[in-house]
Design a protein around this motif. Structure first.
Motif, mmCIF file in Angstrom:
data_model
loop_
_atom_site.group_PDB
_atom_site.id
_atom_site.type_symbol
_atom_site.label_atom_id
_atom_site.label_comp_id
_atom_site.label_asym_id
_atom_site.label_seq_id
_atom_site.Cartn_x
_atom_site.Cartn_y
_atom_site.Cartn_z
ATOM 1 N N ASN A 173 -0.733 -6.966 3.599
ATOM 2 C CA ASN A 173 -0.218 -6.016 2.619
ATOM 3 C C ASN A 173 1.294 -6.086 2.453
ATOM 4 N N MET A 174 1.941 -6.968 3.221
ATOM 5 C CA MET A 174 3.412 -7.053 3.173
ATOM 6 C C MET A 174 3.866 -8.145 2.223
ATOM 7 N N LEU A 175 4.708 -7.751 1.279
ATOM 8 C CA LEU A 175 5.320 -8.687 0.342
ATOM 9 C C LEU A 175 6.771 -8.848 0.764
ATOM 10 N N THR A 176 7.233 -10.098 0.828
ATOM 11 C CA THR A 176 8.597 -10.393 1.266
ATOM 12 C C THR A 176 9.301 -11.240 0.218
ATOM 13 N N THR A 219 0.818 -1.214 0.000
ATOM 14 C CA THR A 219 0.000 0.000 0.000
ATOM 15 C C THR A 219 0.856 1.270 0.000
ATOM 16 N N SER A 220 2.178 1.133 0.079
ATOM 17 C CA SER A 220 3.073 2.300 0.118
ATOM 18 C C SER A 220 3.244 2.895 -1.279
ATOM 19 N N SER A 221 3.668 4.155 -1.320
ATOM 20 C CA SER A 221 3.911 4.813 -2.611
ATOM 21 C C SER A 221 5.070 4.164 -3.362
ATOM 22 N N ALA A 222 6.036 3.607 -2.632
ATOM 23 C CA ALA A 222 7.169 2.933 -3.283
ATOM 24 C C ALA A 222 6.718 1.712 -4.073
ATOM 25 N N ALA A 223 5.595 1.118 -3.662
ATOM 26 C CA ALA A 223 5.077 -0.079 -4.326
ATOM 27 C C ALA A 223 4.040 0.241 -5.394
ATOM 28 N N SER A 224 3.787 1.514 -5.658
ATOM 29 C CA SER A 224 2.722 1.879 -6.606
ATOM 30 C C SER A 224 2.880 1.253 -7.995
#
Length: 147
Positions: A141-144, A56-61
């Motif tokens: 929402n966390m991708l690892t 959901t962060s802007s870095a992941a847009s």
């Protein structure tokens, strides 16, 4: 040019080879030069993670759309379908350059055109050695990305 100024072909090639090798040695001693680095620069943290990103962060847009990708921590992370992400090394196996990107549903090296499928298998002569694919997991929402 007179006869005494001419150099024999074999002598010229031998001199060129020695000078070229010396130039390459000097060039590769610069630690920040990406074309001389290898995958050892990809180091997991204490938990074994190479990359962890909040979707959901802007870095992941860029990952919100199929075909989008990001390059972070020497990893290329791409959204390959509505339900699947693939992570590979950013370092191309052809000449060790960190120029891998994701386009047209495949990984591509902009340096010399090496092409790899989503499983890391090379699709042309420059990509024949393949590239490293990492494990991707999602929790909420966390991708690892891990080895």
């Amino acid at each position: 040019m007179n006869h005494s100024e001419k150099i024999k072909r074999n002598e010229f090639l031998k001199n060129l080879g020695i000078k070229g090798a010396a130039l390459l040695a000097v060039y590769c001693t610069g630690a920040s030069l990406s074309s001389c680095q290898n995958e050892s620069a990809i180091t997991p943290d204490a938990t074994g993670e190479l990359l962890s990103i909040d979707l959901t962060s802007s870095a992941a847009s860029p990952l919100k759309t199929v075909g989008g990708y990001i390059r972070q921590n020497n990893v290329v992370l791409a959204r390959v379908s509505t339900t699947e992400y693939v992570a590979v090394t950013q370092t191309c196996s052809h000449e060790g350059r960190k120029e891998i990107m994701f386009t047209n549903n495949q990984f591509y090296c902009t340096a010399h055109g090496a092409v790899f499928n989503k499983a890391g298998v090379g699709q042309n002569s420059n990509g024949r050695a393949g590239i490293k694919v990492f494990k991707v997991s999602i929790s909420g929402n966390m991708l690892t990305v891990t080895n």
